[in-house]
Design a protein around this motif. Structure first.
Motif, short mmCIF file in Angstrom:
data_model
loop_
_atom_site.label_atom_id
_atom_site.label_comp_id
_atom_site.label_asym_id
_atom_site.label_seq_id
_atom_site.Cartn_x
_atom_site.Cartn_y
_atom_site.Cartn_z
N LEU A 1 0.95 -1.10 -0.08
CA LEU A 1 0.18 -0.16 -0.41
C LEU A 1 0.65 1.39 0.32
O LEU A 1 1.94 1.46 0.86
CB LEU A 1 -0.64 -0.04 1.40
N GLU A 2 0.72 2.45 -0.34
CA GLU A 2 1.24 3.73 -0.74
C GLU A 2 1.00 4.47 0.44
O GLU A 2 -0.20 4.26 0.84
CB GLU A 2 0.74 4.11 -2.30
N GLN A 3 2.30 4.83 0.57
CA GLN A 3 2.29 5.16 2.11
C GLN A 3 1.20 6.34 2.55
O GLN A 3 2.04 7.24 1.35
CB GLN A 3 3.70 5.35 3.03
N GLN A 4 0.86 6.80 3.73
CA GLN A 4 -0.03 8.26 4.11
C GLN A 4 0.84 8.74 4.96
O GLN A 4 0.96 8.41 6.22
CB GLN A 4 -1.41 7.55 4.36
N GLU A 5 1.08 9.94 4.86
CA GLU A 5 1.98 10.89 6.22
C GLU A 5 1.61 10.49 7.04
O GLU A 5 -0.16 11.07 6.92
CB GLU A 5 2.82 12.50 5.43
N SER A 6 1.71 10.57 8.35
CA SER A 6 1.21 10.35 9.38
C SER A 6 0.25 9.80 9.64
O SER A 6 -1.12 10.40 10.28
CB SER A 6 1.61 11.85 10.10
N SER A 7 0.06 8.87 9.00
CA SER A 7 -1.64 8.41 9.56
C SER A 7 -1.51 6.85 8.76
O SER A 7 -0.85 6.82 7.73
CB SER A 7 -2.88 9.12 8.46
N LYS A 8 -2.40 5.79 9.17
CA LYS A 8 -2.50 4.54 8.66
C LYS A 8 -3.90 3.81 9.08
O LYS A 8 -5.03 4.45 9.59
CB LYS A 8 -1.36 3.51 9.57
N PRO A 9 -4.03 2.66 8.32
CA PRO A 9 -5.53 2.58 7.84
C PRO A 9 -5.88 1.80 8.68
O PRO A 9 -4.82 1.78 9.74
CB PRO A 9 -5.73 1.35 6.77
N LEU A 10 -7.35 1.80 9.18
CA LEU A 10 -7.85 1.50 10.56
C LEU A 10 -8.05 0.10 10.38
O LEU A 10 -8.85 -0.84 11.27
CB LEU A 10 -8.42 2.32 11.46
N SER A 11 -9.34 0.55 9.21
CA SER A 11 -9.83 -0.61 9.21
C SER A 11 -10.22 -0.99 7.20
O SER A 11 -9.70 0.04 6.82
CB SER A 11 -11.71 -0.21 9.45
N PHE A 12 -10.55 -1.86 6.69
CA PHE A 12 -10.78 -3.06 5.28
C PHE A 12 -12.06 -2.87 5.23
O PHE A 12 -12.44 -3.75 6.02
CB PHE A 12 -9.64 -3.62 4.80
N THR A 13 -11.99 -3.12 3.53
CA THR A 13 -13.56 -3.69 3.01
C THR A 13 -13.29 -4.06 1.43
O THR A 13 -12.50 -2.69 1.20
CB THR A 13 -14.57 -3.29 3.98
N ALA A 14 -13.90 -5.00 1.29
CA ALA A 14 -13.40 -4.73 -0.47
C ALA A 14 -14.57 -5.76 -1.11
O ALA A 14 -15.60 -6.41 -0.48
CB ALA A 14 -12.30 -6.22 -0.65
N HIS A 15 -14.64 -5.58 -2.28
CA HIS A 15 -15.62 -6.35 -3.03
C HIS A 15 -15.16 -6.38 -4.48
O HIS A 15 -14.21 -5.37 -5.12
CB HIS A 15 -16.91 -5.00 -3.54
N ILE A 16 -15.54 -6.76 -5.49
CA ILE A 16 -15.03 -7.72 -6.87
C ILE A 16 -16.39 -7.50 -7.67
O ILE A 16 -17.56 -8.01 -7.62
CB ILE A 16 -14.90 -8.69 -6.73
N LYS A 17 -15.82 -6.96 -8.87
CA LYS A 17 -16.79 -6.80 -9.73
C LYS A 17 -15.99 -6.43 -11.19
O LYS A 17 -15.07 -5.75 -11.36
CB LYS A 17 -17.42 -5.67 -9.94
N ASN A 18 -16.13 -7.31 -12.41
CA ASN A 18 -15.33 -7.32 -13.99
C ASN A 18 -14.29 -7.95 -13.19
O ASN A 18 -13.33 -7.06 -14.23
CB ASN A 18 -15.82 -6.33 -14.23
N HIS A 19 -13.80 -8.79 -12.76
CA HIS A 19 -12.13 -8.67 -12.58
C HIS A 19 -11.42 -8.01 -11.77
O HIS A 19 -9.95 -7.45 -11.73
CB HIS A 19 -11.30 -9.21 -14.07
#
Length: 722
Positions: free
Chosen positions: A196-214
């Motif tokens: 994941l591309e780093q974000q200055e002074s912040s980090k991911p807390l939660s994720f969710t995902a879905h898939i469509k058309n590959h």
């Protein structure tokens, strides 16, 4: 429109299910049937609930000294339950089983992180080392060696999908502040690693995902109160061992200086997400709340304060939210309707959410106040800054416009001349797109409307029309625009708004309909409107401004058609061969077509339609009847031309209008005759299509014979239908 509906308590929680970090549940998973959920607590117990009845259907526990380390899931193929306790011990049982000590048991060779079960595929088992196996493969050899893929990385989140017949598993890991994403396709044994591309002074807390058309769309909630989107293409071929995933900002969780510190979120549909977190404002105590946001229009739609606190967990199944509130598990229903976004925004004032506004309110700003705009890294909302003493207005004017925020620029232009004011706003609108561009356009329109209110003689209709035509606006971004257009009787602007705004509330739709029906044809002839929706089926003669049409019989007798009476408000019209004429001129027809195309909810529109004057209701019904006859000319589902009404739209509005005014119409002589003609026409159409159904088989046989024979020479064929 997005609304939070009624809520109820599903069950109480044990000592480990309280609020705060480390509390709550281990997980909530869908059960074997609709309306069923599987609840796994942070201990020894799993419970199956029927949500609508608020009662448990089954409860299973491991013995003392053991602990469930993986949420219980349902194997939808076998209707069995699968769980893991003490990291490595696999248990499988059925509904009739009571004692888990006597059910199937297998000890695995590695620690399990999560089991994912899909309705159309078998369960997938993800191990803490990154290895993935199907449940069937594990049952064949429970002690098989599991590879360690991620070494020192720690899994933070995982999800599974079905891409056709191919199971796909995605999981995110973290190591020394860096986050990685793995995508594995089991059938082809393909594993891709991304960073994941780093974000200055912040980090991911939660994720969710879905898939469509590959393509996997991964959404990440970051600690800087922002939601980012990452796209992962499954069919790309790359030799790189570790690709960098670029992310794009889709939503800033900030409204008028109040930031939402989200802890978890879920995707509701393509335009809406729900976020659970704490709403904080400077100098105020934070409040935990459940919110629904529109990612397309960057709008907070609705919110619910949760004073008893939560564990920060949020699940969503079958249009129901599940979250802990105090010491109970709460279920809250919701509704998302794209057509009624503005109605939901309007209801925020009556809810328990903070009073927010995304625009500059000049009535509340003093000379010593400034307005600051949170730019792309901060927010799309505008807020009032703390009071600052300006040295002089001359000093403010010396500041270059490029260095001013949107709020400051609008405040400085408050007393500017009309030409300067409009020139600066045009320059602001023409700027390149930024993350807060839509909010900027909303501020510009609001500034124009505020000046109109302050000076009744000022109305920049052309500028407003240009902005609405060229920019992706919504009603919620400029809620006073259509109200001012109604006051100024700017029907062209109203028509354009009806065609372009997806979230017009039903009250405003009714107001436009009433205004269009009440305006005279003589007045409309002097006004420019968009006639694209009518020129293909209404022949406009510019000499006498008449309306001519020609109706071709379509399976019904012309004797059943009777001449309808012309409305007092219409111009000279020419009857058709079938005796049905257009009761309104082309300008009014185009305006009414815009109303027919607008989105609405019957529940909210019907009360307003009941207030429509009887004569206007009859005129509108007469026009709908005319459109229905026109659609029946050549058995089309829609009229020719651009943005012309469809049969479904015509019939829906006709039924809605009759529901609102039927008791009144049966008492009016002209309406009674119209209803009789409508009844005869519909009955003739039903009879016509019934006759067509009788020869459907013969026509299909003719088509089949035509495909079988392809004569190369000239011939005459006689086909006898028996």
């Amino acid at each position: 429109m997005a609304t939070l509906c009624e809520s109820f308590t599903l069950c109480g929680l044990g000592p480990s299910g309280g609020v705060g970090t480390g509390g709550g549940l281990l997980a909530l998973e869908p059960g074997p049937e609709p309306d069923h959920v599987l609840l796994t607590d942070r201990g020894r117990t799993a419970t199956l609930f029927k949500v609508s009845d608020q009662k448990p259907l089954g409860c299973w526990s491991v013995k003392h000294g053991q602990i469930l380390t993986c949420p219980v899931v349902c194997n939808f193929e076998t209707h069995e339950y699968v769980a893991v306790h003490d990291d490595k011990v696999l248990r499988i049982w059925k509904n009739k089983d009571i004692n888990l000590d006597k059910v199937f048991k297998a000890t695995l060779s590695a620690d399990v992180y999560r089991i994912h079960s899909q309705p159309s595929g078998g369960p997938l088992v993800l191990f803490k080392g990154g290895g993935v196996r199907t449940l069937d493969a594990l049952l064949e050899a429970p002690q098989q060696e599991i590879e360690n893929i991620i070494s020192d990385e720690v899994i933070k989140w995982s999800e599974a999908f079905m891409e056709g017949e191919q199971p796909v598993l995605i999981f995110a890991t973290e190591k020394d502040g860096d986050f990685f994403v793995y995508v594995q396709k089991l059938k082809v044994n393909s594993l891709h690693k991304y960073k994941l591309e780093q974000q200055e002074s912040s980090k991911p807390l939660s994720f969710t995902a879905h898939i469509k058309n590959h393509v996997i769309t991964l959404l990440c909630l970051y600690s800087n109160d922002s939601v980012y989107k990452v796209l992962i293409h499954l069919r790309q071929n790359t030799e790189e061992e570790e690709q960098i995933l670029a992310k794009s900002l889709i939503l800033k969780l900030s409204v008028s200086g109040s930031a939402l510190k989200g802890t978890s979120f879920v995707v509701l549909d393509k335009d809406h997400i729900a976020v659970l977190g704490s709403l904080t404002a400077s100098g105020e105590e934070s409040k935990e709340c459940l919110t629904i946001w529109n990612t397309k229009f960057q709008t907070l739609q609705t919110s619910k304060e949760l004073p008893l606190g939560t564990s920060g967990q949020l699940w969503c199944y079958e249009e129901k939210f599940f979250f802990t509130h105090g010491k109970v598990l709460t279920v809250m229903m919701y509704k998302c309707e794209t057509s009624s976004l503005a109605a939901a925004v309007g209801k925020l004032k009556g809810s328990q959410t903070p009073d927010v506004s995304s625009f500059v309110n000049w009535n509340t700003l003093g000379d010593g106040e400034q307005v600051d705009s949170f730019q792309s890294q901060q927010s799309v909302a505008l807020k009032s800054e703390s009071r600052m003493t300006l040295r002089s207005k001359r000093n403010v004017a010396k500041v270059q416009p490029e260095t001013l925020s949107v709020g400051q620029l609008l405040l400085n232009l408050k007393d500017a001349s009309t030409s300067t004011f409009e020139d600066e706003l045009k320059r602001l609108v023409s700027k390149a797109h930024t993350p807060d561009f839509q909010a900027t356009i909303g501020c510009v329109v609001t500034a124009l409307i505020n000046r109109c209110k302050a000076n009744p003689k000022y109305y920049p209709g052309n500028l407003l029309l240009q902005i609405v035509k060229t920019r992706d606006l919504s009603y919620s971004l400029c809620p006073d625009l259509m109200a001012v257009a109604l006051e100024k009787k700017d029907v062209y602007l109203l028509q354009t708004c009806l065609q372009r705004f997806p979230d017009i509330p039903e009250e405003m739709t009714y107001a436009c309909l009433k205004a269009f029906l009440s305006i005279s044809e003589t007045c409309l002839q002097r006004i420019d409107v968009n006639l694209e929706s009518v020129i293909s089926y209404i022949d406009v003669e510019f000499n006498d401004k008449g309306v001519k049409t020609e109706i071709v019989e379509n399976g019904f007798s012309a004797e059943m058609e009777q001449d309808t009476q012309d409305s007092k408000t219409t111009n000279k019209t020419h009857p058709t061969t079938g005796g049905v004429f257009c009761p309104v001129g082309p300008q009014k027809a185009a305006l009414l077509n815009a109303v027919l195309h607008s989105a609405y909810s019957e529940t909210f529109l019907l009360p307003h339609l009941k207030n429509l004057p009887a004569q206007q209701a009859v005129l509108f019904l007469r026009y709908l009847y005319y459109l229905y006859v026109k659609c029946s000319e050549k058995i089309n589902s829609a009229l020719p031309g651009m943005s012309s009404p469809t049969v479904n739209q015509i019939m829906d509005w006709m039924c809605l209008l009759l529901d609102a005014h039927f008791t009144v119409m049966v008492m009016l002589p002209e309406a009674k005759k119209l209803l009789s003609e409508l009844h005869k026409f519909v009955r003739a159409q039903v009879r016509f299509y019934s006759e067509l159904n009788k020869i459907e088989g013969s026509l299909q046989e003719l088509q089949r014979l035509n495909h079988q024979k392809d004569p190369q020479t000239y011939s005459i064929e006689v086909l006898e239908i028996i």
